[in-house]
Design a protein around this motif. Structure first.
Motif, PDB file in Angstrom:
ATOM      1  N   ASN A  23       0.832  -1.201   0.000  1.00  0.00           N
ATOM      2  CA  ASN A  23       0.000   0.000   0.000  1.00  0.00           C
ATOM      3  C   ASN A  23       0.873   1.260   0.000  1.00  0.00           C
ATOM      4  OD1 ASN A  23      -2.679   1.312   0.266  1.00  0.00           O
ATOM      5  ND2 ASN A  23      -1.753   2.033   2.175  1.00  0.00           N
ATOM      6  N   ASN A  24       1.929   1.267   0.813  1.00  0.00           N
ATOM      7  CA  ASN A  24       2.834   2.421   0.835  1.00  0.00           C
ATOM      8  C   ASN A  24       3.515   2.613  -0.512  1.00  0.00           C
ATOM      9  OD1 ASN A  24       2.341   3.278   3.451  1.00  0.00           O
ATOM     10  ND2 ASN A  24       3.921   1.961   4.322  1.00  0.00           N
ATOM     11  N   ARG A  25       3.883   1.506  -1.148  1.00  0.00           N
ATOM     12  CA  ARG A  25       4.520   1.581  -2.467  1.00  0.00           C
ATOM     13  C   ARG A  25       3.563   2.201  -3.494  1.00  0.00           C
ATOM     14  NH1 ARG A  25       8.414   2.850  -5.103  1.00  0.00           N
ATOM     15  NH2 ARG A  25       8.710   1.848  -7.088  1.00  0.00           N
ATOM     16  N   MET A  26       2.304   1.772  -3.450  1.00  0.00           N
ATOM     17  CA  MET A  26       1.311   2.340  -4.379  1.00  0.00           C
ATOM     18  C   MET A  26       1.089   3.817  -4.090  1.00  0.00           C
ATOM     19  SD  MET A  26      -1.556  -0.581  -5.161  1.00  0.00           S
ATOM     20  CE  MET A  26      -2.286  -0.471  -3.565  1.00  0.00           C
ATOM     21  N   LYS A  27       1.112   4.200  -2.830  1.00  0.00           N
ATOM     22  CA  LYS A  27       0.933   5.610  -2.469  1.00  0.00           C
ATOM     23  C   LYS A  27       2.051   6.465  -3.060  1.00  0.00           C
ATOM     24  CE  LYS A  27       1.014   7.428   1.916  1.00  0.00           C
ATOM     25  NZ  LYS A  27       0.603   7.430   3.318  1.00  0.00           N
ATOM     26  N   ILE A  28       3.279   5.974  -2.996  1.00  0.00           N
ATOM     27  CA  ILE A  28       4.419   6.693  -3.584  1.00  0.00           C
ATOM     28  C   ILE A  28       4.224   6.846  -5.095  1.00  0.00           C
ATOM     29  CG2 ILE A  28       6.884   6.477  -4.138  1.00  0.00           C
ATOM     30  CD1 ILE A  28       7.192   5.175  -1.314  1.00  0.00           C
ATOM     31  N   LEU A  29       3.829   5.755  -5.752  1.00  0.00           N
ATOM     32  CA  LEU A  29       3.644   5.799  -7.204  1.00  0.00           C
ATOM     33  C   LEU A  29       2.519   6.749  -7.599  1.00  0.00           C
ATOM     34  CD1 LEU A  29       4.019   1.988  -7.942  1.00  0.00           C
ATOM     35  CD2 LEU A  29       5.689   3.792  -8.412  1.00  0.00           C
ATOM     36  N   ILE A  30       1.435   6.729  -6.861  1.00  0.00           N
ATOM     37  CA  ILE A  30       0.306   7.619  -7.162  1.00  0.00           C
ATOM     38  C   ILE A  30       0.711   9.067  -6.940  1.00  0.00           C
ATOM     39  CG2 ILE A  30      -1.996   8.299  -6.366  1.00  0.00           C
ATOM     40  CD1 ILE A  30      -2.519   5.210  -6.062  1.00  0.00           C
ATOM     41  N   LEU A  48       2.528  10.218  -9.925  1.00  0.00           N
ATOM     42  CA  LEU A  48       1.586  10.486 -11.009  1.00  0.00           C
ATOM     43  C   LEU A  48       0.891  11.837 -10.796  1.00  0.00           C
ATOM     44  CD1 LEU A  48       0.323   9.362 -13.568  1.00  0.00           C
ATOM     45  CD2 LEU A  48      -1.339   8.174 -12.154  1.00  0.00           C
ATOM     46  N   LEU A  49       0.503  12.121  -9.569  1.00  0.00           N
ATOM     47  CA  LEU A  49      -0.131  13.411  -9.258  1.00  0.00           C
ATOM     48  C   LEU A  49       0.844  14.564  -9.475  1.00  0.00           C
ATOM     49  CD1 LEU A  49      -2.170  12.435  -6.071  1.00  0.00           C
ATOM     50  CD2 LEU A  49      -3.066  12.932  -8.358  1.00  0.00           C
ATOM     51  N   ASP A  50       2.119  14.360  -9.118  1.00  0.00           N
ATOM     52  CA  ASP A  50       3.126  15.406  -9.361  1.00  0.00           C
ATOM     53  C   ASP A  50       3.249  15.696 -10.847  1.00  0.00           C
ATOM     54  OD1 ASP A  50       3.686  15.674  -6.665  1.00  0.00           O
ATOM     55  OD2 ASP A  50       5.500  14.429  -6.729  1.00  0.00           O
ATOM     56  N   LEU A  51       3.275  14.637 -11.655  1.00  0.00           N
ATOM     57  CA  LEU A  51       3.341  14.823 -13.105  1.00  0.00           C
ATOM     58  C   LEU A  51       2.130  15.598 -13.609  1.00  0.00           C
ATOM     59  CD1 LEU A  51       4.659  14.230 -15.873  1.00  0.00           C
ATOM     60  CD2 LEU A  51       3.330  12.118 -15.914  1.00  0.00           C
TER      61      LEU A  51
END
Length: 188
Positions: free
Chosen positions: A72-79, A82-85
């Motif tokens: 879950n933490n890994r997905m949060k980092i990836l999301i 994506l939001l930063d982009l």
């Protein structure tokens, strides 16, 4: 052909189209990387949740719960990447444009403690292939985020004990910053 004014305008349009196509291809590659990266924690959560439905002792149950929390933490980092982009793409006007040395910019991105730790933990060597000194007129925070995202992806996909190469070149009116890793790449 490019000697007269119309020819020069046509050349400028041609250059702009090439640049837009390059940016689009880079964005598409980044998105494919991100989607590929999201599949792993999602599959891990699915498998671990299914295991939790079977009888087990408290120690095993806690192990599976910790696996879900890590994924879950890994997905949060990836999301968040994506939001930063998305935030970067929505900006119409840059607020604090300044001239920044490219070597300094890259060094500042690399030396963040979390990123340095990940590089050290994986025993990744960094190589720099920079033709000469370059300066960019950029908003420093946005440039750091963009370069940081690309470097983070390279760290994620680079095997232990391998190398990431950061190459800076001048191409027409543009400066190209390439981050190359030794990962296996994205399956088509």
């Amino acid at each position: 052909f490019y000697d007269d004014e119309i020819g020069k305008i046509a050349k400028s349009f041609d250059d702009a189209i090439v640049h837009i196509n390059e940016l689009s291809a880079s964005k598409n590659l980044f998105m494919r990387n991100l989607m590929h990266e999201l599949k792993t924690p999602i599959a891990g959560i699915q498998a671990t949740a299914e295991n939790l439905l079977t009888p087990m002792d408290d120690k095993q149950r806690q192990h599976h719960i910790n696996n879900i929390l890590e994924a879950n933490n890994r997905m949060k980092i990836l999301i968040n990447r994506l939001l930063d982009l998305s935030k970067i793409e929505r900006r119409d006007i840059l607020d604090n444009v300044e001239s920044i040395d490219v070597k300094t910019l890259i060094a500042d991105v690399i030396k963040t403690p979390a990123r340095l730790k990940r590089i050290t933990d994986k025993s990744i060597a960094l190589e720099y292939d920079i033709d000469r000194d370059f300066s960019l007129n950029v908003e420093k925070l946005l440039a750091e985020q963009a370069i940081g995202n690309v470097i983070d992806n390279a760290i994620d996909f680079t095997p232990n004990d391998s190398t990431i190469t950061i190459q800076v070149r001048e191409s027409n009116k543009y400066i190209s910053i390439k981050v190359m890793d030794q990962g296996e790449g994205i399956p088509e």
